[in-house]
Design a protein around this motif. Structure first.
Motif, PDB file in Angstrom:
ATOM      1  N   HIS A 203      17.975  -6.987   9.556  1.00  0.00           N
ATOM      2  CA  HIS A 203      19.425  -6.309   9.348  1.00  0.00           C
ATOM      3  C   HIS A 203      20.251  -7.227   9.968  1.00  0.00           C
ATOM      4  N   ILE A 204      21.120  -7.410   9.315  1.00  0.00           N
ATOM      5  CA  ILE A 204      22.271  -8.542   9.637  1.00  0.00           C
ATOM      6  C   ILE A 204      23.335  -7.773  10.057  1.00  0.00           C
ATOM      7  N   GLN A 205      23.681  -7.598  11.290  1.00  0.00           N
ATOM      8  CA  GLN A 205      24.916  -7.132  11.857  1.00  0.00           C
ATOM      9  C   GLN A 205      26.006  -8.224  11.852  1.00  0.00           C
ATOM     10  N   ASP A 206      25.670  -9.275  12.398  1.00  0.00           N
ATOM     11  CA  ASP A 206      26.468 -10.577  12.334  1.00  0.00           C
ATOM     12  C   ASP A 206      25.591 -11.773  11.951  1.00  0.00           C
TER      13      ASP A 206
ATOM     14  N   SER B  85      19.134  -6.524   5.030  1.00  0.00           N
ATOM     15  CA  SER B  85      20.161  -5.602   4.700  1.00  0.00           C
ATOM     16  C   SER B  85      21.171  -6.076   5.661  1.00  0.00           C
ATOM     17  N   THR B  86      22.608  -5.686   5.242  1.00  0.00           N
ATOM     18  CA  THR B  86      23.783  -6.085   6.098  1.00  0.00           C
ATOM     19  C   THR B  86      24.547  -4.992   5.812  1.00  0.00           C
ATOM     20  N   ILE B  87      25.908  -5.155   6.332  1.00  0.00           N
ATOM     21  CA  ILE B  87      26.972  -4.038   6.713  1.00  0.00           C
ATOM     22  C   ILE B  87      28.033  -3.800   5.811  1.00  0.00           C
ATOM     23  N   SER B  88      28.190  -5.048   4.629  1.00  0.00           N
ATOM     24  CA  SER B  88      29.323  -4.876   3.700  1.00  0.00           C
ATOM     25  C   SER B  88      28.883  -5.473   2.693  1.00  0.00           C
TER      26      SER B  88
ATOM     27  N   ASN C 142      27.768   0.251   8.711  1.00  0.00           N
ATOM     28  CA  ASN C 142      27.860   1.069   9.930  1.00  0.00           C
ATOM     29  C   ASN C 142      28.520   2.338   9.534  1.00  0.00           C
ATOM     30  N   TRP C 143      28.037   3.280  10.008  1.00  0.00           N
ATOM     31  CA  TRP C 143      28.540   4.647   9.635  1.00  0.00           C
ATOM     32  C   TRP C 143      29.418   5.299  10.901  1.00  0.00           C
ATOM     33  N   VAL C 144      29.922   6.602  10.504  1.00  0.00           N
ATOM     34  CA  VAL C 144      30.454   7.227  11.435  1.00  0.00           C
ATOM     35  C   VAL C 144      30.212   8.834  11.467  1.00  0.00           C
ATOM     36  N   ASP C 145      29.971   9.321  12.435  1.00  0.00           N
ATOM     37  CA  ASP C 145      29.863  10.822  12.272  1.00  0.00           C
ATOM     38  C   ASP C 145      30.946  11.561  12.285  1.00  0.00           C
TER      39      ASP C 145
ATOM     40  N   VAL D  54      31.255 -10.939   9.976  1.00  0.00           N
ATOM     41  CA  VAL D  54      31.315  -9.914  10.623  1.00  0.00           C
ATOM     42  C   VAL D  54      32.032  -8.711  10.034  1.00  0.00           C
ATOM     43  N   MET D  55      31.648  -7.473  10.509  1.00  0.00           N
ATOM     44  CA  MET D  55      32.529  -6.287   9.864  1.00  0.00           C
ATOM     45  C   MET D  55      32.636  -5.739  11.034  1.00  0.00           C
ATOM     46  N   PRO D  56      33.851  -5.351  11.593  1.00  0.00           N
ATOM     47  CA  PRO D  56      34.120  -4.544  12.896  1.00  0.00           C
ATOM     48  C   PRO D  56      33.455  -3.110  12.837  1.00  0.00           C
ATOM     49  N   SER D  57      32.641  -2.929  13.621  1.00  0.00           N
ATOM     50  CA  SER D  57      31.900  -1.432  13.636  1.00  0.00           C
ATOM     51  C   SER D  57      33.097  -0.402  13.938  1.00  0.00           C
ATOM     52  N   LYS D  58      34.165  -0.740  14.729  1.00  0.00           N
ATOM     53  CA  LYS D  58      34.849   0.144  15.125  1.00  0.00           C
ATOM     54  C   LYS D  58      35.814   0.534  14.073  1.00  0.00           C
TER      55      LYS D  58
END
Length: 415
Positions: A137-140, A176-179, A201-204, A323-327
């Protein structure tokens, strides 16, 4: 399923990769899967081991029913290029015995999180030895980011690093990756589309929701952070909340705050920790309406994000689509307008368009102008915030994303 999560960052880290790795492990465990974790001592974003943890000792704990092994890891106080590489390498070396100690347990799948990519060769060897599945899983994209941000230089070194990266990625059962843009980059690196998975990256959205920022109908402040910082209820708050690191281009906020220092109704709140914090505080030393907060407890995140009228998210141009800012998910879920610095056509720009304003990276004049325009128009802020909230509910909901992940994990095992 028996899942071994191999993630350098893990809970109790509150931001970044550790937050998502921790929430994923807890969600899968709650669904009845057997999850074990190999991680470093928690250190991010302070770049110092958390109280009660050691950088020099192995440690085994049980967190909410999940067994976590901590590998001793050197944590540099100033994470510059060579120090950061040594930091990642130290985790790779110290965590190898913990990985091979799982042979008797024999997981069905090893889920390794990048960074660090250094761990990939050992995971591939371990997986092939046991005949089990491997998932990266690639976060960056740390190789691309290291060269793009100027942390590492040299054409020959770059070609060698990219060829090794391509070879490693092609050996995993799934990547996998985030965007969407980062997924396209994986395709460009030669990864077959059938083995690629989008895992944003998700959000509750039940924990982060629209919260009044200013005053109640009686004129009384409704946000404890505003009261604590002495910010008037009718002021416009520009909030940055997250790590203060090298990829953010965070110095832009000081420039914008200086340019807007005569706008008495605009206050900046900069919340977070990281290597750029002290330099940012120095740059804002004489600005009365700039307030600093340390990283806040997770249970107060909704109130913190709700303090804002405008969220601001600076990003360096050379980090675009690496990268995709998780915030960003929390910003959108809070129902407040967002301003990001990004070039048109990047993933960050595409997500924010219509839900906030996008300005050119590295341009303090453009950022100041965007803040001033939104500060002057409450209806525009509210419309953008509502659009962002809707996007978070439909595209970034934690439960929906992790249900899709569970299905992909089962499919991977069935192949």
């Amino acid at each position: 399923m028996k899942i071994l999560l191999y993630s350098m960052n893990f809970t109790p880290e509150l931001v970044g990769i550790g937050k998502y790795s921790g929430e994923m492990a807890q969600w899968l465990h709650a669904k009845g899967h057997d999850v074990r974790v190999i991680a470093s001592p928690p250190f991010f974003p302070h770049w110092a081991p958390f109280e009660g943890h050691s950088a020099w000792a192995y440690r085994k704990t049980v967190c909410d029913g999940i067994t976590v092994w901590r590998a001793p890891t050197w944590v540099p106080a100033r994470p510059r290029a060579l120090a950061r590489m040594a930091h990642l390498f130290s985790f790779m070396l110290s965590s190898m015995p913990l990985l091979f100690a799982q042979i008797r347990w024999r997981p069905d799948l090893v889920f390794v999180v990048e960074p660090p990519l250094f761990c990939a060769p050992t995971v591939l060897f371990f997986s092939r030895m046991l005949g089990i599945k491997s998932w990266l899983h690639i976060q960056d994209y740390e190789v691309d980011a290291a060269f793009g941000l100027g942390l590492v230089r040299g054409a020959r070194v770059r070609r060698f690093a990219l060829s090794v990266e391509r070879w490693l990625l092609s050996r995993f059962s799934r990547v996998s990756t985030i965007s969407a843009a980062m997924l396209d980059r994986a395709k460009d690196k030669g990864i077959d589309e059938t083995r690629l998975v989008l895992l944003p990256n998700w959000v509750d959205v039940r924990s982060i929701y629209p919260h009044p920022a200013g005053a109640s109908d009686t004129g009384e402040p409704v946000n404890a952070y505003r009261t604590m910082l002495g910010i008037p209820a009718d002021a416009v708050v520009v909030l940055y909340a997250g790590s203060l690191g090298t990829k953010q281009g965070i110095e832009l906020l000081a420039d914008a705050a200086r340019q807007l220092s005569t706008a008495g109704h605009i206050h900046f709140v900069l919340c977070g920790n990281g290597p750029s914090r002290e330099a940012l505080k120095t740059a804002c030393a004489n600005l009365d309406r700039v307030h600093f907060l340390d990283l806040q407890p997770a249970e107060r995140l909704n109130e913190l994000l709700g303090m804002a009228d405008i969220h601001v998210l600076p990003q360096r141009a050379d980090a675009a689509d690496l990268v995709m800012p998780s915030k960003l998910g929390g910003m959108l879920a809070s129902g407040k307008a967002v301003i990001v610095t990004a070039h048109e056509g990047t993933e960050l720009s595409n997500v924010v368009a219509g839900r906030g304003l996008v300005v050119a990276p590295g341009d303090p004049d453009a950022l100041s102008d965007a803040i001033a325009r939104l500060a002057a128009s409450r209806p525009q802020r509210e419309a953008m915030g509502a659009a962002g909230r809707s996007f978070a509910e439909t595209e970034l909901d934690r439960n929906a994303i992790l249900l899709r992940l569970e299905k992909e994990l089962l499919r991977c095992l069935a192949d």
